[in-house]
Design a protein around this motif. Structure first.
Motif, PDB file in Angstrom:
ATOM      1  N   ASN A  53      -0.401 -70.934-105.334  1.00 25.29           N
ATOM      2  CA  ASN A  53      -0.012 -69.735-104.601  1.00 25.29           C
ATOM      3  C   ASN A  53       1.465 -69.426-104.786  1.00 25.29           C
ATOM      4  N   ALA A  54       2.308 -70.455-104.947  1.00 26.53           N
ATOM      5  CA  ALA A  54       3.725 -70.228-105.228  1.00 26.53           C
ATOM      6  C   ALA A  54       3.883 -69.517-106.567  1.00 26.53           C
ATOM      7  N   HIS A  55       3.099 -69.963-107.552  1.00 27.00           N
ATOM      8  CA  HIS A  55       3.136 -69.319-108.875  1.00 27.00           C
ATOM      9  C   HIS A  55       2.682 -67.863-108.782  1.00 27.00           C
ATOM     10  N   ALA A  56       1.610 -67.628-108.044  1.00 32.65           N
ATOM     11  CA  ALA A  56       1.088 -66.266-107.931  1.00 32.65           C
ATOM     12  C   ALA A  56       2.057 -65.365-107.166  1.00 32.65           C
ATOM     13  N   LEU A  57       2.703 -65.912-106.137  1.00 32.84           N
ATOM     14  CA  LEU A  57       3.636 -65.115-105.344  1.00 32.84           C
ATOM     15  C   LEU A  57       4.861 -64.708-106.166  1.00 32.84           C
ATOM     16  N   THR A  58       5.357 -65.625-106.981  1.00 34.74           N
ATOM     17  CA  THR A  58       6.525 -65.297-107.805  1.00 34.74           C
ATOM     18  C   THR A  58       6.189 -64.268-108.885  1.00 34.74           C
ATOM     19  N   ALA A  59       4.918 -64.260-109.308  1.00 34.64           N
ATOM     20  CA  ALA A  59       4.497 -63.302-110.334  1.00 34.64           C
ATOM     21  C   ALA A  59       4.054 -61.966-109.748  1.00 34.64           C
ATOM     22  N   ALA A  60       3.871 -61.929-108.421  1.00 39.49           N
ATOM     23  CA  ALA A  60       3.381 -60.705-107.778  1.00 39.49           C
ATOM     24  C   ALA A  60       4.460 -59.628-107.768  1.00 39.49           C
ATOM     25  N   PRO A  61       4.067 -58.350-107.877  1.00 43.06           N
ATOM     26  CA  PRO A  61       5.041 -57.248-107.824  1.00 43.06           C
ATOM     27  C   PRO A  61       5.780 -57.227-106.488  1.00 43.06           C
ATOM     28  N   GLU A  62       6.986 -56.705-106.501  1.00 41.93           N
ATOM     29  CA  GLU A  62       7.792 -56.630-105.288  1.00 41.93           C
ATOM     30  C   GLU A  62       7.067 -55.821-104.220  1.00 41.93           C
ATOM     31  N   GLY A  63       7.036 -56.363-102.997  1.00 45.06           N
ATOM     32  CA  GLY A  63       6.418 -55.661-101.882  1.00 45.06           C
ATOM     33  C   GLY A  63       4.959 -55.990-101.667  1.00 45.06           C
ATOM     34  N   SER A  64       4.320 -56.745-102.594  1.00 45.74           N
ATOM     35  CA  SER A  64       2.900 -57.065-102.449  1.00 45.74           C
ATOM     36  C   SER A  64       2.673 -58.482-101.907  1.00 45.74           C
ATOM     37  N   GLN A  65       3.777 -59.183-101.569  1.00 44.07           N
ATOM     38  CA  GLN A  65       3.631 -60.573-101.128  1.00 44.07           C
ATOM     39  C   GLN A  65       2.871 -60.687 -99.808  1.00 44.07           C
ATOM     40  N   SER A  66       3.118 -59.755 -98.892  1.00 42.24           N
ATOM     41  CA  SER A  66       2.438 -59.824 -97.594  1.00 42.24           C
ATOM     42  C   SER A  66       0.932 -59.610 -97.761  1.00 42.24           C
ATOM     43  N   ARG A  67       0.552 -58.691 -98.640  1.00 44.13           N
ATOM     44  CA  ARG A  67      -0.877 -58.463 -98.926  1.00 44.13           C
ATOM     45  C   ARG A  67      -1.487 -59.710 -99.564  1.00 44.13           C
ATOM     46  N   TYR A  68      -0.740 -60.371-100.443  1.00 41.61           N
ATOM     47  CA  TYR A  68      -1.231 -61.589-101.090  1.00 41.61           C
ATOM     48  C   TYR A  68      -1.462 -62.686-100.052  1.00 41.61           C
ATOM     49  N   LEU A  69      -0.497 -62.891 -99.167  1.00 40.82           N
ATOM     50  CA  LEU A  69      -0.627 -63.941 -98.140  1.00 40.82           C
ATOM     51  C   LEU A  69      -1.805 -63.650 -97.213  1.00 40.82           C
ATOM     52  N   LEU A  70      -2.034 -62.376 -96.919  1.00 40.53           N
ATOM     53  CA  LEU A  70      -3.188 -62.008 -96.090  1.00 40.53           C
ATOM     54  C   LEU A  70      -4.487 -62.319 -96.824  1.00 40.53           C
ATOM     55  N   GLY A  71      -4.487 -62.109 -98.147  1.00 36.90           N
ATOM     56  CA  GLY A  71      -5.663 -62.458 -98.937  1.00 36.90           C
ATOM     57  C   GLY A  71      -5.954 -63.946 -98.904  1.00 36.90           C
ATOM     58  N   VAL A  72      -4.900 -64.775 -98.949  1.00 31.68           N
ATOM     59  CA  VAL A  72      -5.066 -66.229 -98.835  1.00 31.68           C
ATOM     60  C   VAL A  72      -5.664 -66.580 -97.475  1.00 31.68           C
ATOM     61  N   LEU A  73      -5.158 -65.937 -96.419  1.00 26.08           N
ATOM     62  CA  LEU A  73      -5.685 -66.184 -95.072  1.00 26.08           C
ATOM     63  C   LEU A  73      -7.163 -65.824 -94.986  1.00 26.08           C
ATOM     64  N   LEU A  74      -7.559 -64.718 -95.617  1.00 24.95           N
ATOM     65  CA  LEU A  74      -8.966 -64.321 -95.601  1.00 24.95           C
ATOM     66  C   LEU A  74      -9.836 -65.337 -96.329  1.00 24.95           C
ATOM     67  N   ALA A  75      -9.326 -65.913 -97.434  1.00 23.37           N
ATOM     68  CA  ALA A  75     -10.086 -66.948 -98.151  1.00 23.37           C
ATOM     69  C   ALA A  75     -10.259 -68.184 -97.285  1.00 23.37           C
ATOM     70  N   VAL A  76      -9.212 -68.552 -96.538  1.00 23.42           N
ATOM     71  CA  VAL A  76      -9.305 -69.700 -95.623  1.00 23.42           C
ATOM     72  C   VAL A  76     -10.326 -69.420 -94.528  1.00 23.42           C
ATOM     73  N   LEU A  77     -10.307 -68.193 -93.990  1.00 19.13           N
ATOM     74  CA  LEU A  77     -11.295 -67.817 -92.974  1.00 19.13           C
ATOM     75  C   LEU A  77     -12.712 -67.869 -93.543  1.00 19.13           C
ATOM     76  N   ALA A  78     -12.863 -67.513 -94.822  1.00 20.50           N
ATOM     77  CA  ALA A  78     -14.178 -67.591 -95.468  1.00 20.50           C
ATOM     78  C   ALA A  78     -14.667 -69.036 -95.519  1.00 20.50           C
TER      79      ALA A  78
END
Length: 314
Positions: A143-168
């Protein structure tokens, strides 16, 4: 005692089931213009149709056995194990990608025994710390690798996606425990229960999709080309038949032929197949920065399962 032939055939059934289940992560990635809820409802409406064709010849046998408690449990299990779970997975795939989602959801073989350890044989949590540390390290790295590669401003959406996977993961783990406990004292066998469950899943999905259509008028949504709708239905029909119906049947066949302590470990192959589909779909090999966290997570899952097995055999 399990014969050599039953072990070989059971292993083959389990691998085939995992290959079919791994494909569910591919569908949301292939249908980016459709919302996760549309994909979820489409898949399970079609699964309900498949279950209906299986149900009709045995309706006279099943309906008299159906009680109020069965209906409530079918509703609960259909929501937790199918509708809510897959909606979370589909959203996560579209927000953080197939690879990361499948790796997080791949923790189910560890979380199910952990959540059910009071009923299925306790294991001291300290024995799980080392493998869990490996898993955590892998999740942090990828996730650190993906966050650093993510476009600026999309990090919060990415972290929410991780949370949704954990909830799954939590959602499916809860379903797995509740379904096993209820089926153990139910008057239905596994095939009958799966058929009834498919009917309920289809009905719930049809009702929720109708509600979604009422609250989200078509003129507010971007137009989708007819050929993409055709692809939508073909993919969801394939998943309904092969991943939902055939995959479940193959897993039940594997469970009948393999020792119970071994079956759970084979769920790791679902993650491996999902990762393989991801890289085939993107037509590339995994990068070095992806291989290390993948290896850590899979090693942690296998190590955890071995410790569960060792404690169960004591």
């Amino acid at each position: 005692m399990h014969s050599r032939s039953s072990l070989i055939s059971g292993f083959g059934f389990a691998l085939a089931a995992c290959a079919l289940w791994g494909a569910i992560f591919l569908v949301p990635a292939m249908l980016p213009e459709f919302s996760p809820l549309q994909i979820t409802f489409g898949r399970f409406v079609l699964y309900g149709v498949v279950a209906l064709f299986i149900f009709l010849p045995q309706a006279a046998q099943l309906l008299p056995k159906l009680q109020k408690a069965d209906i409530w449990n079918l509703l609960w299990l259909a929501l937790t194990g199918n509708v809510v779970y897959f909606a979370l997975v589909a959203t996560s795939v579209q927000w953080i990608g197939m690879a990361v989602t499948s790796l997080i959801v791949g923790l189910v073989p560890v979380t199910v025994p952990l959540l059910g350890r009071n009923t299925s044989g306790a294991i001291p949590l300290r024995r799980m710390l080392a493998p869990m540390a490996l898993i955590l390290a892998g999740i942090v790295l990828i996730n650190a690798h993906a966050l650093t590669a993510a476009p600026e401003g999309s990090q919060s959406r990415y972290l929410l996606g991780v949370l949704l996977a954990v909830l799954a993961v939590i959602c499916w783990s809860r379903y797995a425990l509740d379904n096993t406990r209820y089926l153990a004292q139910s008057q239905f066998n596994g095939t009958q229960w799966s058929t009834l469950w498919g009917l309920v899943v289809g009905l719930i999905s049809a009702l929720l999709w109708a509600l979604l259509w009422l609250v989200s008028p078509e003129n507010d949504a971007p137009a989708i080309a007819p050929e993409r709708w055709q692809m939508f239905w073909l993919l969801n029909l394939a998943v309904a038949i092969f991943s939902s119906w055939l995959g479940n049947w193959m897993w039940n066949a594997a469970s009948e032929r393999l020792p119970i302590t071994f079956v759970g470990q084979l769920l790791v192959f679902e993650t491996l197949f999902a990762l393989a589909y991801h890289y085939l779909y993107e037509q590339r090999l995994p990068q070095a920065s992806e291989l290390a966290p993948i290896a850590l997570i899979l090693a942690g899952v296998v190590w955890s399962l071995k410790r569960f097995k060792a404690v169960k055999n004591v």
